[in-house]
Enzyme design. Sequence first.
Site, PDB file in Angstrom:
ATOM      1  N   TYR A 415       0.836  -1.205   0.000  1.00 44.14           N
ATOM      2  CA  TYR A 415       0.000   0.000   0.000  1.00 44.14           C
ATOM      3  C   TYR A 415       0.865   1.247   0.000  1.00 44.14           C
ATOM      4  O   TYR A 415       2.029   1.244   0.393  1.00 44.14           O
ATOM      5  CB  TYR A 415      -0.979  -0.010   1.178  1.00 44.14           C
ATOM      6  CG  TYR A 415      -0.414   0.360   2.525  1.00 44.14           C
ATOM      7  CD1 TYR A 415       0.163  -0.602   3.362  1.00 44.14           C
ATOM      8  CD2 TYR A 415      -0.490   1.672   2.991  1.00 44.14           C
ATOM      9  CE1 TYR A 415       0.673  -0.259   4.604  1.00 44.14           C
ATOM     10  CE2 TYR A 415       0.002   2.018   4.245  1.00 44.14           C
ATOM     11  CZ  TYR A 415       0.589   1.047   5.040  1.00 44.14           C
ATOM     12  OH  TYR A 415       1.075   1.394   6.267  1.00 44.14           O
ATOM     13  N   CYS A 416       0.267   2.313  -0.496  1.00 41.86           N
ATOM     14  CA  CYS A 416       0.937   3.613  -0.501  1.00 41.86           C
ATOM     15  C   CYS A 416      -0.079   4.629   0.014  1.00 41.86           C
ATOM     16  O   CYS A 416      -0.898   4.303   0.867  1.00 41.86           O
ATOM     17  CB  CYS A 416       1.440   3.956  -1.903  1.00 41.86           C
ATOM     18  SG  CYS A 416       0.120   4.104  -3.123  1.00 41.86           S
ATOM     19  N   ASP A 417      -0.035   5.857  -0.474  1.00 38.78           N
ATOM     20  CA  ASP A 417      -1.013   6.841  -0.014  1.00 38.78           C
ATOM     21  C   ASP A 417      -2.318   6.764  -0.794  1.00 38.78           C
ATOM     22  O   ASP A 417      -3.355   7.168  -0.308  1.00 38.78           O
ATOM     23  CB  ASP A 417      -0.421   8.249  -0.097  1.00 38.78           C
ATOM     24  CG  ASP A 417       0.099   8.580  -1.477  1.00 38.78           C
ATOM     25  OD1 ASP A 417       0.638   7.662  -2.144  1.00 38.78           O
ATOM     26  OD2 ASP A 417      -0.013   9.735  -1.911  1.00 38.78           O
ATOM     27  N   GLY A 419      -2.707   4.273  -3.999  1.00 38.76           N
ATOM     28  CA  GLY A 419      -2.928   3.076  -4.786  1.00 38.76           C
ATOM     29  C   GLY A 419      -2.078   2.983  -6.032  1.00 38.76           C
ATOM     30  O   GLY A 419      -1.978   1.909  -6.639  1.00 38.76           O
ATOM     31  N   MET A 444      -3.373   4.563   2.085  1.00 39.69           N
ATOM     32  CA  MET A 444      -3.530   5.110   3.425  1.00 39.69           C
ATOM     33  C   MET A 444      -4.616   6.180   3.470  1.00 39.69           C
ATOM     34  O   MET A 444      -5.330   6.315   4.460  1.00 39.69           O
ATOM     35  CB  MET A 444      -2.186   5.700   3.886  1.00 39.69           C
ATOM     36  CG  MET A 444      -2.121   6.001   5.357  1.00 39.69           C
ATOM     37  SD  MET A 444      -2.221   4.467   6.354  1.00 39.69           S
ATOM     38  CE  MET A 444      -2.797   5.124   7.907  1.00 39.69           C
TER      39      MET A 444
END
Lengths: 457, 457, 457, 457
Positions: A415-417, A419, A444
């Site tokens: 995961y990132c901020d 997608g 996130m």
Amino acid sequence: MILRQITSPGLAHNSYFLGSQGTATVIDPRRDCEVFLDLAREHDMRITHIFETHRNEDYVIGSLELAARCGAEIFHGHETDFAFGNPVRDGDEFTIGSLRCRVMETPGHTMDHIAVAVTDTAVADTPFLVFTGDALFAGDVGRTDFFGRENRARVSGMLYDSIHEKILPLGDGVIVCPAHGAGSVCGAEIADHEFSTVGYEKATNPLLKMDRQEFVEYKVAEHHYLPPYFRQMEQLNQFGPPLRGHVPDLAPLEIGQVKNLMANGVQLLDIRSPTSFAAGHVPGSISIWREGLSAYAGYFLDYTVPVVLVDDFNLDLGDIAEFLFRMGYDNLEGYMAGGFPAWFKAGERTDKFEAWTVQELSAVLGEKKELFLLDVRDIDNRNEVGYIPGSSHIYVGELPDRTCEVPKDRLVVVYCDSGYKGSLGASILRRLGYPSVVNLLGGMGAWIKAGYPAARK
Amino acid sequence: MILRQITSPGLAHNSYFLGSQGTATVIDPRRDCEVFLDLAREHDMRITHIFETHRNEDYVIGSLELAARCGAEIFHGHETDFAFGNPVRDGDEFTIGSLRCRVMETPGHTMDHIAVAVTDTAVADTPFLVFTGDALFAGDVGRTDFFGRENRARVSGMLYDSIHEKILPLGDGVIVCPAHGAGSVCGAEIADHEFSTVGYEKATNPLLKMDRQEFVEYKVAEHHYLPPYFRQMEQLNQFGPPLRGHVPDLAPLEIGQVKNLMANGVQLLDIRSPTSFAAGHVPGSISIWREGLSAYAGYFLDYTVPVVLVDDFNLDLGDIAEFLFRMGYDNLEGYMAGGFPAWFKAGERTDKFEAWTVQELSAVLGEKKELFLLDVRDIDNRNEVGYIPGSSHIYVGELPDRTCEVPKDRLVVVYCDSGYKGSLGASILRRLGYPSVVNLLGGMGAWIKAGYPAARK
Amino acid sequence: MILRQITSPGLAHNSYFLGSQGTATVIDPRRDCEVFLDLAREHDMRITHIFETHRNEDYVIGSLELAARCGAEIFHGHETDFAFGNPVRDGDEFTIGSLRCRVMETPGHTMDHIAVAVTDTAVADTPFLVFTGDALFAGDVGRTDFFGRENRARVSGMLYDSIHEKILPLGDGVIVCPAHGAGSVCGAEIADHEFSTVGYEKATNPLLKMDRQEFVEYKVAEHHYLPPYFRQMEQLNQFGPPLRGHVPDLAPLEIGQVKNLMANGVQLLDIRSPTSFAAGHVPGSISIWREGLSAYAGYFLDYTVPVVLVDDFNLDLGDIAEFLFRMGYDNLEGYMAGGFPAWFKAGERTDKFEAWTVQELSAVLGEKKELFLLDVRDIDNRNEVGYIPGSSHIYVGELPDRTCEVPKDRLVVVYCDSGYKGSLGASILRRLGYPSVVNLLGGMGAWIKAGYPAARK
Amino acid sequence: MILRQITSPGLAHNSYFLGSQGTATVIDPRRDCEVFLDLAREHDMRITHIFETHRNEDYVIGSLELAARCGAEIFHGHETDFAFGNPVRDGDEFTIGSLRCRVMETPGHTMDHIAVAVTDTAVADTPFLVFTGDALFAGDVGRTDFFGRENRARVSGMLYDSIHEKILPLGDGVIVCPAHGAGSVCGAEIADHEFSTVGYEKATNPLLKMDRQEFVEYKVAEHHYLPPYFRQMEQLNQFGPPLRGHVPDLAPLEIGQVKNLMANGVQLLDIRSPTSFAAGHVPGSISIWREGLSAYAGYFLDYTVPVVLVDDFNLDLGDIAEFLFRMGYDNLEGYMAGGFPAWFKAGERTDKFEAWTVQELSAVLGEKKELFLLDVRDIDNRNEVGYIPGSSHIYVGELPDRTCEVPKDRLVVVYCDSGYKGSLGASILRRLGYPSVVNLLGGMGAWIKAGYPAARK
């Protein structure tokens, strides 16, 4: 007088065209330089001077391309031993119509960095704008991490002096024209303002409110990532990039041609969305979305292996070619004719992984299943926003070098901020043979908006 | 944040597009408003607010056209009783993304004049730019001659107060976005700068260095011409111009069609150069060159009689249609197909007059021939530069009303500063039946450059 | 399938882009080849083949420029010893998607001439279009005067055979795509049709109704002018023109720069209208109007001396650069900044001559004044339309070589069919020092329309 | 003479611009008519006549829009009682410059159908091209299924007569300009040729080789789908569509705005690829890919409920607006700002289904699992190509009306020829609450290419 800011999206890089009375100068021209020639034509001007504020590291400078078209002279700071152009020194002045351009040496971001202050002699003897390059941005200042940790305090001090002794004394009413806008990898806190003024920066830029010691400490503590392609850019910009004359034309490639290229070594660059990539992609392809190319292609794309683009509908691929051309990627072979659907319509073997919503992740976590939660955001974002409890952190740009930290025998949820970088990270893992990978749609940001808890150190 | 200045050449009028986080505002939109919609599309923004800094007098405001396309609300000062839009008052605030736009009443140029100060709340609570309309320009301030001689001191004082109490206190670092650039009929001394700052204007604008009394005296003494079309613009802008949806399409007209129109009353607007007009033109046509249309068409073109354009090669006539559309001339019938050559190829009766170089004029003057030397420049230019000895002065805009001062029985040599307005003046005299007319190529500028003597009062 | 005709105005030359299923061919590409690359991009095609129907003599072929951009192979007839590309022979076939392109040797216009017949195998085994180059036009056939008078009958017979044995047998329903349209110097009688068909030509083209002997006699009797630049084009097209990459950028030149160039030898090419040129021009300049450049520049412009353009308003000069670039004029230095008005505004010495209407000429002729009436039209036009009584004839292209026939001590009134070539002729005479020259506005066309008598042999 | 074919992609509809000597006519103008005005401007022509070959049923005719801009007269067949324009009859002639346009009544596709034969009187008295509307295409003829099964033989005979008695006798060399190209819903077998000729069609069009009886039998047996929007088009085209002046501007909509619209009833039109849609979409949205809009939107989109577009990157949405505008969808509300990623970044509830490759399907079928294989291709494709053994058939356009045939308690695997219509079908089922739906990527095409067996009746 004509002042035009030419922004290269993605890079968030600004070139400037400044003309007066039939002549013009270009500051930090980008490599696809037709835009400057068009402006010269439109305003019946002849481009006579090109200034490079410094040896740029995040893109290929277009000075040679432009000079070859219009015959202008190139000028840059004398501290780097450029293989072309003319060195200039503090106080050197150049005339563009009624304008007087004065060079100010402003080291710190680089040693050869110059700013150019412009006075309109037709109005007054006081400067009205300054090209600040990567010394001063709207809301931020330039990076000082290019000379090793041991020199960081020293060059940060030099930057402080350059700003406080050269730029700020020009006067509050002077317009500030920086080389980067919001979104650049050259400054994380750059404000979303195209122009600023000395006065506004003094009043609002937090870096300018620090004293010298605070400033140096802040800059020394600052964290920046250094994409590997920076070294290539520095080489090209110092010794002169090859002249191309135009952005490469992209050729459509039939599936058969793509497969031949794959057999001989090719980089498949998939520019589709995280959803589209997740549901199917050519095995081995890298997932970097359009807007992410300027920031992330330089971590993953090799300059010596041909690149083939994969899109859904092959829309606006000329933009993609421009992005990559500005980063020196002259090895674009073409694009998959018919887009990725041509691949599945041909019945070819297709890879895929799951894309989960935050609701799905939450449900799975609730089931206490064994999985490896991998956060690939930059560390500043993780620290500021918080993270999903239980997740490990490896910045996506460092993932290829740190896969030993990622278990292959568990389901890995990247995961990132948002997608996008998650999709990139997941694609890297799949290439490396990870059997079970998931990308978290929304990352996130969605996790928090949906009301799930964030952990903090 | 996106800030774009949209300049209408000729008028030297500036509209502004300012957008942030998906919404945008347009300030003083021009009538051909597609450019704003294009910007909104390009940046994925929705235009929600339109501000008119004042009831403009030199062009038709495009607010209604734009609002009809995008559904934005229109706002303008409350001192004029506009038939559309919403009145605003000092201190009213509007939100555009992260931007806060605050209205400041700044009377003087007009009573309803407002400026709009913009703060980016994402950065700081201090304004960073101001739209100053016709209150403050780069290097000049707005005209104060619209309310009669008796009110001039009073409104000049109001303008002084507006500038000194509202605009200058915003701070030196605030960017100034004026409604006009160099070349506008709304300010003779406007500097050729697209943007300025409060600090730079305070340091360099001579009007801002005066105290209130000096300022008022200067403004009262200032001379401005008032083109008759201003009244029409004021009417349209107060009560709402007709919605057109697009710049009129120009139809090519065969010679036979042109002659039919001539039989029924038509205005032939010849946009060719002084040389081309002198050597041959359709009898009765008016000579106004392309760049001169915005400044001079409003003196001579009737709004109720159809207009037909005459060019040499019919190049870029869309630009001409735009110029006239912005001035409310919706009566464009078309253009002469094949250009003026079609007229002489048809063997039609052609008028002409001589175009002299300054050398020819000097030689003739040396022969002491009887001729009437007519200077049609504006009076400021005559006073500043000097004039050809023995010449009379009538401003070209006043020529139709003052022909009693021009003898019909002598050769009339018309001159201006360059030769363009001379051609216009000569065309007016020919229409009125003057048998012997000459235009001086190069005008006073060439006269001086060739070394001939200038007289001064 | 995509078929696009790309017309180069002035030259009236047609290139063709033909694509199918991802690949495309270009026939007779023009030198500014971006248009073909744009079409390929738009339709996701790769240009793989370029055909030259013959060694063109009226423009520089763009095959090498295009091949350098897209990697296509070049094909042309084997009878000329080309320094590049691949020779093809009758019956050679090439595949473009579902299309089969068959080469047909069709000598006559040149020895190396080929036509290309195209069959769509997806539909049927019968051809549906043919690229006929300069063999067959709509309403005319190719010139046969390039091999000397002694060979004319022989090559005319070859052309007859090429048409009747190769092209016409393809069938009435086959679409004919010729290399030239109406207005080309390569065929005086070409109809104003973009496409034609074999059937329509058989039914309507007068040349196709003749038997072989009639055809040969007609072609042998036919008169054509041979512009001197044809030899240059033939050289370039056989041995390969220099690669430029783009149409030259034009630089604005201040009056001082123009005068410097004049001191060192320059060709001033004045592209203004006959009226504008008559009323004033730079001494020594040549008058060729925009649309006339393709037909007349090749008679008067030297390839080795720099060219400077003079216009009124400097509109669309990119078009002019394209015209000259297609004719191999890579020696464009720039254009007069500010147009011709900059010249007279500088008070520089200006030449001029009178432009008469036909009414004025008639009045002067009635006064029996001594003057030399010079008809500069092509001889066919003079013979067909008639001439002004008393006029001598010298074709404008031959004027520089035949000035011994024009008296210097009399007023010379130059006329053509409309007034453009008259202006060109008058400019040539002025350059050569003729003291009294007049151009007749409207020329023979106006003379007749105004009701004056035409003489005939 | 200028002939331009203006193709509307998707619809595969052709409009034509035909001009001569300053005037022009447009045949079957599309609704976004700026293209015709641009052509008129470019060629200095005035559009005087507009012909409608018939009351079109697949798009909104642009005659009224165009006439409002240029003042042209509209002409159409007299058999329909149009509420605007002028009825014409067999033999009526109209002049466009040197061209003579003759009306030929050619009923069959519709009763009011006309063809227009064009003769260039400057060349000959024999026609050289014919606008055949929907009577004759390249490789096919018009549909004859609009008047009910009971009239089909009669109108098919009328079409036969129209073609054989009116169009074919014009001569083999006459160029055929049809109203549709390959890909149109108006003819399944239309060849991918932009133009054809009477001779080529006679030689290659299988329909033209049949005698009258064969032709009628063939046409009666032919199967066509009738999208429900056809009725709406017929109404608009007979009684006059509302004047819009321009293609609707699309507004970006924040997630909050989209959700508000959803609460009040909205159609979410998801134009992403099958992979992107499968991995995540807004619940209730319809999946129609870009190129599929012209053929399929008319089955599923309501004219009275607002439409919101959902894309990945919001690229080239203007094209989408044009597609829908041409089909009369003036109810476009806007598009999801930020694309579908904005939805998942907001943490909103997301729907998804699986996308299988043919390899996956084959594996599952091997496991003998219970599933419902649903073929949604058109019946002709199923019959020609074969089908996956065990699959049921419901054409995607009929799916909403025939869901009773699809079990809700089993996994439904939808497939078409390629995967696009499969995605559309799956989206329809999801909207209707089907719990388990799969789309087959690549469809029948991939199935066969991957070597799996096809069944046939």
